[in-house]
Design an enzyme around this catalytic site. Structure first.
Site, PDB file in Angstrom:
ATOM      1  N   ASP A 262       0.832  -1.204   0.000  1.00 51.14           N
ATOM      2  CA  ASP A 262       0.000   0.000   0.000  1.00 51.14           C
ATOM      3  C   ASP A 262       0.871   1.260   0.000  1.00 51.14           C
ATOM      4  O   ASP A 262       1.860   1.351   0.743  1.00 51.14           O
ATOM      5  CB  ASP A 262      -0.892   0.008   1.237  1.00 51.14           C
ATOM      6  CG  ASP A 262      -1.737  -1.267   1.360  1.00 51.14           C
ATOM      7  OD1 ASP A 262      -1.288  -2.328   0.879  1.00 51.14           O
ATOM      8  OD2 ASP A 262      -2.827  -1.191   1.937  1.00 51.14           O
TER       9      ASP A 262
ATOM     10  N   HIS B 106      -0.713   4.754  -0.339  1.00 53.20           N
ATOM     11  CA  HIS B 106      -1.506   5.769   0.361  1.00 53.20           C
ATOM     12  C   HIS B 106      -0.983   7.199   0.233  1.00 53.20           C
ATOM     13  O   HIS B 106      -0.618   7.842   1.228  1.00 53.20           O
ATOM     14  CB  HIS B 106      -1.645   5.397   1.830  1.00 53.20           C
ATOM     15  CG  HIS B 106      -2.694   4.359   2.090  1.00 53.20           C
ATOM     16  ND1 HIS B 106      -4.001   4.494   1.669  1.00 53.20           N
ATOM     17  CD2 HIS B 106      -2.629   3.149   2.725  1.00 53.20           C
ATOM     18  CE1 HIS B 106      -4.690   3.426   2.033  1.00 53.20           C
ATOM     19  NE2 HIS B 106      -3.889   2.590   2.661  1.00 53.20           N
TER      20      HIS B 106
ATOM     21  N   ASP C  98      -4.455   0.386  -2.962  1.00 53.90           N
ATOM     22  CA  ASP C  98      -4.439   1.437  -1.940  1.00 53.90           C
ATOM     23  C   ASP C  98      -3.389   2.499  -2.242  1.00 53.90           C
ATOM     24  O   ASP C  98      -2.517   2.811  -1.425  1.00 53.90           O
ATOM     25  CB  ASP C  98      -4.241   0.850  -0.540  1.00 53.90           C
ATOM     26  CG  ASP C  98      -5.561   0.385   0.074  1.00 53.90           C
ATOM     27  OD1 ASP C  98      -6.568   0.321  -0.661  1.00 53.90           O
ATOM     28  OD2 ASP C  98      -5.582   0.068   1.278  1.00 53.90           O
TER      29      ASP C  98
ATOM     30  N   HIS D  24      -9.492   1.078  -0.830  1.00 50.97           N
ATOM     31  CA  HIS D  24      -9.591   2.535  -0.891  1.00 50.97           C
ATOM     32  C   HIS D  24      -9.877   3.033  -2.302  1.00 50.97           C
ATOM     33  O   HIS D  24     -10.486   4.103  -2.462  1.00 50.97           O
ATOM     34  CB  HIS D  24      -8.326   3.167  -0.310  1.00 50.97           C
ATOM     35  CG  HIS D  24      -8.248   3.042   1.177  1.00 50.97           C
ATOM     36  ND1 HIS D  24      -8.684   4.021   2.031  1.00 50.97           N
ATOM     37  CD2 HIS D  24      -7.828   2.016   1.968  1.00 50.97           C
ATOM     38  CE1 HIS D  24      -8.519   3.622   3.295  1.00 50.97           C
ATOM     39  NE2 HIS D  24      -8.001   2.405   3.270  1.00 50.97           N
TER      40      HIS D  24
ATOM     41  N   HIS E 281      -6.742 -25.048   1.160  1.00 50.63           N
ATOM     42  CA  HIS E 281      -7.843 -25.510   0.311  1.00 50.63           C
ATOM     43  C   HIS E 281      -8.072 -24.542  -0.849  1.00 50.63           C
ATOM     44  O   HIS E 281      -8.285 -24.957  -2.000  1.00 50.63           O
ATOM     45  CB  HIS E 281      -9.115 -25.654   1.135  1.00 50.63           C
ATOM     46  CG  HIS E 281     -10.339 -25.901   0.316  1.00 50.63           C
ATOM     47  ND1 HIS E 281     -10.556 -27.096  -0.358  1.00 50.63           N
ATOM     48  CD2 HIS E 281     -11.411 -25.102   0.043  1.00 50.63           C
ATOM     49  CE1 HIS E 281     -11.711 -27.023  -1.006  1.00 50.63           C
ATOM     50  NE2 HIS E 281     -12.241 -25.822  -0.779  1.00 50.63           N
TER      51      HIS E 281
END
Length: 408
Positions: A73, A75, A109, A145, A310
């Site tokens: 991220d 930002h 983000d 975001h 899985h």
């Protein structure tokens, strides 16, 4: 003002000039190189749409011939973003691509919590175009975001981010006026159409909040579905990505997402951002189990390894899931036998101000963390790993990752 008919024979050239002028002004001097995917740009009836059209939304890629770099991220912090790219020797001092055939994935983000959101979008777009010319790739993703802002959910917007969008709107309007004085160009559309002049909870009776209202209107106009910024940049983002044996997603995947279809998710989110999918974001982008919100595998404790194992078994050839979204105070790390790799280190000034780190994956060296954290410098010097490369990083060990300092 009456349109000027002397330029009616060069509408696309003028439009391109105006777009470049606006780009340069908005970004404080950044030029975007020609888009290699827009060879017919000059002959397109709508050059804006031609440049921005993402074409086939690709979800699966084979293992790249060179390195694969994952960046968390960002930002709204351009300086930290550039530092992260420099850690992997991907850009030079001027911010130009030097990564050759490297593939880079930025897991979303970019928006919120900082004042360089638009500048980072342009920065990543420039690198994408430059990388294509050398056989590399820069792939950007949607985080929660990005989805929030397309929905006009601005709860995490920084004041400096609001100002950046107001400045963008001022230059964008100037560009629209410039285009409007020339015959042969399509009449500019009003990107503010339908956006209110008042907002609940903001008292502007005396005009004391007029600047805030104009900033909010600018951000809505830019980022709402089919807005100038969302259509141009965010519609290129993938929401889920598979490269070789690595699955990338901002928050996380559940079996129901795989069953729904990863390619289908990417195409539907793209269409929604381009204004073709209704007002609400797709359901798998909303709520705690959404692909951009899930924290089931990124919490520092109690990762659900059984579910993850899985899940990976349902995606042929996949060995690991690489995620952002949840800040890792200990830095980039792997759990569940490195099936879950968490790369959000909170590097942005507005979101932790952590030291930049990036993940490197290569066929010869496996998984390594590239870090600017000086706490790991001595560990690096004392290491006896024969596979290490000076100035890069160390392999993920069998139990937990190691990190080394790389000066950006």
């Amino acid at each position: 003002m009456e349109p000027i008919d002397s330029c009616k024979h060069v509408p696309n050239l003028l439009s391109s000039f105006v777009d470049t002028f606006v780009d340069f002004s908005v970004t404080d001097g950044l030029f975007l190189p020609p888009n290699s995917n827009s060879q017919n740009h000059q002959n397109s009836p709508d050059p804006k749409n031609d440049e921005n059209a993402p074409g086939d939304m690709r979800t699966h890629y084979p293992s790249p011939p060179g390195r694969l770099i994952a960046i968390g991220d960002l930002h709204g912090d351009l300086a930290k973003s550039k530092e992260a790219f420099r850690l992997a020797n991907l850009i030079d001092a001027s911010g130009n691509w030097t990564g050759g055939s490297t593939t880079v994935v930025q897991v979303g983000d970019v928006l919120d919590r900082g004042g360089d959101e638009i500048k980072i979008l342009y920065f990543l777009e420039r690198l994408r175009r430059q990388a294509e010319k050398t056989g590399g790739k820069v792939i950007t993703m949607n985080g929660n975001h990005e989805i929030m802002n397309v929905r006009s959910d601005f709860r995490n917007v920084d004041k400096s981010g609001l100002k950046e969008f107001r400045v963008w709107a001022e230059w964008y309007r100037i560009g629209q006026v410039m285009k409007g004085i020339c015959e042969g160009l399509e009449s500019p559309k009003d990107v503010f159409k339908g956006i209110p002049f008042s907002f609940r909870g903001i008292d502007n009776e005396n005009g004391n909040n007029e600047a805030l209202i104009q900033e909010l209107r600018a951000r809505i106009a830019a980022l709402r579905p089919n807005g100038p910024i969302s259509a141009r940049f965010l519609s290129r983002n993938v929401t889920v990505l598979v490269i070789g044996d690595s699955v990338f997603v901002h928050g996380g995947l559940l079996p129901k997402h795989v069953e729904y279809g990863l390619q289908r998710i990417n195409e539907e989110v793209r269409d929604w951002i381009n204004g073709l999918g209704g007002e609400r974001a797709p359901g798998y982008c909303r709520g705690p189990d959404a692909v951009v919100w899930l924290r089931k595998f990124s919490k520092e404790k109690n990762c659900d390894c059984e579910t993850l194992e899985h899940l990976l078994a349902t995606i042929p050839g996949s060995k690991r899931m690489i995620m952002g979204h949840t800040i890792q105070k200990i830095g980039i790390n792997g759990v569940c036998d490195n099936r879950a790799i968490r790369i959000d280190v909170g590097m942005s000034k507005g979101c932790g101000n952590g030291l930049p780190e990036v993940l490197e994956i290569s066929e010869n060296s496996g998984l390594r963390i590239l870090t600017s954290n000086p706490l790991y410098q001595d560990k690096y010097k004392a290491s006896s790993h024969s596979e290490r490369k000076e100035g890069f990083g160390l392999l993920f060990p069998e139990q937990g990752p190691k990190q080394v300092e790389v000066k950006a």
